[in-house]
Design a protein around this motif. Structure first.
Motif, PDB file in Angstrom:
ATOM      1  N   LEU A  58      11.906  52.073  25.162  1.00 15.73           N
ATOM      2  CA  LEU A  58      12.867  52.367  24.107  1.00 15.73           C
ATOM      3  C   LEU A  58      12.133  52.714  22.819  1.00 15.73           C
ATOM      4  CD1 LEU A  58      15.529  49.560  24.629  1.00 15.73           C
ATOM      5  CD2 LEU A  58      15.766  51.983  25.156  1.00 15.73           C
ATOM      6  N   VAL A  59      12.646  53.683  22.104  1.00 20.00           N
ATOM      7  CA  VAL A  59      12.062  54.089  20.826  1.00 20.00           C
ATOM      8  C   VAL A  59      12.348  52.993  19.805  1.00 20.00           C
ATOM      9  CG1 VAL A  59      12.105  55.866  19.039  1.00 20.00           C
ATOM     10  CG2 VAL A  59      12.375  56.511  21.421  1.00 20.00           C
ATOM     11  N   SER A  60      11.338  52.608  19.042  1.00 23.75           N
ATOM     12  CA  SER A  60      11.482  51.511  18.080  1.00 23.75           C
ATOM     13  C   SER A  60      12.402  51.875  16.926  1.00 23.75           C
ATOM     14  CB  SER A  60      10.106  51.145  17.512  1.00 23.75           C
ATOM     15  OG  SER A  60       9.654  52.197  16.670  1.00 23.75           O
ATOM     16  N   ASP A  61      12.919  50.848  16.259  1.00 24.13           N
ATOM     17  CA  ASP A  61      13.742  51.065  15.070  1.00 24.13           C
ATOM     18  C   ASP A  61      12.984  51.873  14.018  1.00 24.13           C
ATOM     19  OD1 ASP A  61      15.933  49.752  16.053  1.00 24.13           O
ATOM     20  OD2 ASP A  61      15.830  48.050  14.683  1.00 24.13           O
ATOM     21  N   ALA A  62      11.690  51.595  13.865  1.00 27.03           N
ATOM     22  CA  ALA A  62      10.899  52.290  12.838  1.00 27.03           C
ATOM     23  C   ALA A  62      10.922  53.803  13.079  1.00 27.03           C
ATOM     24  CB  ALA A  62       9.465  51.768  12.825  1.00 27.03           C
ATOM     25  N   ILE A  63      10.781  54.212  14.325  1.00 18.61           N
ATOM     26  CA  ILE A  63      10.782  55.642  14.645  1.00 18.61           C
ATOM     27  C   ILE A  63      12.186  56.222  14.461  1.00 18.61           C
ATOM     28  CG2 ILE A  63      10.541  57.313  16.532  1.00 18.61           C
ATOM     29  CD1 ILE A  63       8.066  55.746  17.422  1.00 18.61           C
ATOM     30  N   VAL A  64      13.203  55.514  14.971  1.00 23.30           N
ATOM     31  CA  VAL A  64      14.580  55.996  14.800  1.00 23.30           C
ATOM     32  C   VAL A  64      14.914  56.121  13.316  1.00 23.30           C
ATOM     33  CG1 VAL A  64      17.024  55.462  15.185  1.00 23.30           C
ATOM     34  CG2 VAL A  64      15.367  55.114  17.026  1.00 23.30           C
ATOM     35  N   ASN A  65      14.547  55.111  12.525  1.00 24.61           N
ATOM     36  CA  ASN A  65      14.817  55.142  11.080  1.00 24.61           C
ATOM     37  C   ASN A  65      14.154  56.352  10.430  1.00 24.61           C
ATOM     38  OD1 ASN A  65      16.158  52.714  11.432  1.00 24.61           O
ATOM     39  ND2 ASN A  65      14.508  51.467  10.586  1.00 24.61           N
ATOM     40  N   GLN A  66      12.918  56.663  10.835  1.00 27.03           N
ATOM     41  CA  GLN A  66      12.206  57.802  10.246  1.00 27.03           C
ATOM     42  C   GLN A  66      12.868  59.119  10.633  1.00 27.03           C
ATOM     43  OE1 GLN A  66       9.570  57.636   7.955  1.00 27.03           O
ATOM     44  NE2 GLN A  66      10.278  59.742   7.732  1.00 27.03           N
ATOM     45  N   ILE A  67      13.305  59.218  11.887  1.00 23.00           N
ATOM     46  CA  ILE A  67      13.976  60.440  12.340  1.00 23.00           C
ATOM     47  C   ILE A  67      15.271  60.642  11.554  1.00 23.00           C
ATOM     48  CG2 ILE A  67      15.233  61.432  14.315  1.00 23.00           C
ATOM     49  CD1 ILE A  67      12.898  60.376  16.082  1.00 23.00           C
ATOM     50  N   VAL A  68      16.027  59.556  11.346  1.00 24.21           N
ATOM     51  CA  VAL A  68      17.265  59.638  10.559  1.00 24.21           C
ATOM     52  C   VAL A  68      16.940  60.046   9.124  1.00 24.21           C
ATOM     53  CG1 VAL A  68      19.197  58.315   9.602  1.00 24.21           C
ATOM     54  CG2 VAL A  68      18.552  58.023  12.006  1.00 24.21           C
ATOM     55  N   SER A  69      15.924  59.428   8.539  1.00 24.14           N
ATOM     56  CA  SER A  69      15.535  59.744   7.164  1.00 24.14           C
ATOM     57  C   SER A  69      15.157  61.215   7.016  1.00 24.14           C
ATOM     58  CB  SER A  69      14.363  58.853   6.740  1.00 24.14           C
ATOM     59  OG  SER A  69      13.975  59.154   5.415  1.00 24.14           O
ATOM     60  N   ASP A  70      14.364  61.720   7.958  1.00 19.58           N
ATOM     61  CA  ASP A  70      13.951  63.124   7.915  1.00 19.58           C
ATOM     62  C   ASP A  70      15.163  64.044   8.038  1.00 19.58           C
ATOM     63  OD1 ASP A  70      11.337  62.227   7.761  1.00 19.58           O
ATOM     64  OD2 ASP A  70      10.805  62.791   9.824  1.00 19.58           O
ATOM     65  N   ARG A  71      16.093  63.674   8.924  1.00 18.00           N
ATOM     66  CA  ARG A  71      17.273  64.523   9.149  1.00 18.00           C
ATOM     67  C   ARG A  71      18.176  64.562   7.915  1.00 18.00           C
ATOM     68  NH1 ARG A  71      20.416  67.779   9.299  1.00 18.00           N
ATOM     69  NH2 ARG A  71      21.905  68.385  10.902  1.00 18.00           N
ATOM     70  N   ILE A  72      18.317  63.424   7.247  1.00 16.11           N
ATOM     71  CA  ILE A  72      19.155  63.345   6.045  1.00 16.11           C
ATOM     72  C   ILE A  72      18.596  64.231   4.929  1.00 16.11           C
ATOM     73  CG2 ILE A  72      19.816  61.769   4.170  1.00 16.11           C
ATOM     74  CD1 ILE A  72      20.209  59.608   6.309  1.00 16.11           C
TER      75      ILE A  72
END
Length: 195
Positions: A58-72
């Motif tokens: 599973l992809v970690s929260d840190a990576i998911v958070n960064q992907i969301v941040s970049d997308r925003i």
């Protein structure tokens, strides 16, 4: 307008999100779509996510958070966005609050669609019957057993977000069992007050 729609599977979040996308011209940001795009685009964070997913983890929260941040940060999110499937946990919600604060932003609304779970199961059965009658194909997880598991997972992992956002004062609850147009009208009222 930056918002989160909460509610269990089958509550109508997808339908309401699409209506908001059409009416307000803001994107619906799905965690799964964002992950796939980051991997497909070969971004640095996408490469890290791909390596983890390829290893079956599973992809970690840190990576998911960064992907969301970049997308925003992308241009189509300047007017706002609807988050779909994120945050899933209180830890992700806390990270989102911090992330938005660093960007000088905040959520305009967290809207929860409250529904009767027994009625959701009946709604799912009707949707399956209607899809089959129309000659369409049914999702593999559109059966009572899988749906019950999805509801249970929602209660355990995602439902605590309601308490978190209630404590922050951001949560507004709508009766999701009303007809779609009434739910849409109530969401629009909430958003009008937020702006």
């Amino acid at each position: 307008m930056r918002l989160i729609l909460l509610g269990p599977p089958g509550a109508g979040k997808g339908t309401q999100a699409q209506r908001l996308v059409e009416r307000h011209g803001i994107p619906q940001l799905s965690t799964g779509d964002m992950l796939r795009a980051a991997v497909a685009n070969g971004t640095e964070i996408g490469k890290r996510a791909k390596a983890i997913m390829d290893a079956g983890q599973l992809v970690s929260d840190a990576i998911v958070n960064q992907i969301v941040s970049d997308r925003i940060d992308e241009a189509d999110c300047r007017k706002g966005f609807i988050l779909d499937g994120f945050p899933r946990t209180v830890a992700q919600a806390e990270a989102l609050t911090e992330m938005l604060a660093q960007k000088g932003q905040k959520l305009d609304a967290v809207i929860e669609l409250k529904v009767d779970e027994a009625a959701l199961v009946e709604r799912m059965k009707k949707r399956v019957a209607d899809t089959v009658a129309a000659g369409g194909s049914v999702r593999g997880d559109d059966n009572p057993e899988s749906f019950a598991k999805r509801l249970d997972e929602y209660r355990q992992k995602t439902a605590p977000l309601s308490a978190y956002y209630r404590e922050t004062g951001e949560l507004v609850t709508i009766d999701g069992m009303q007809d779609m147009d009434t739910v849409t009208a109530e969401i629009e009222e909430i958003l009008a007050k937020a702006n």
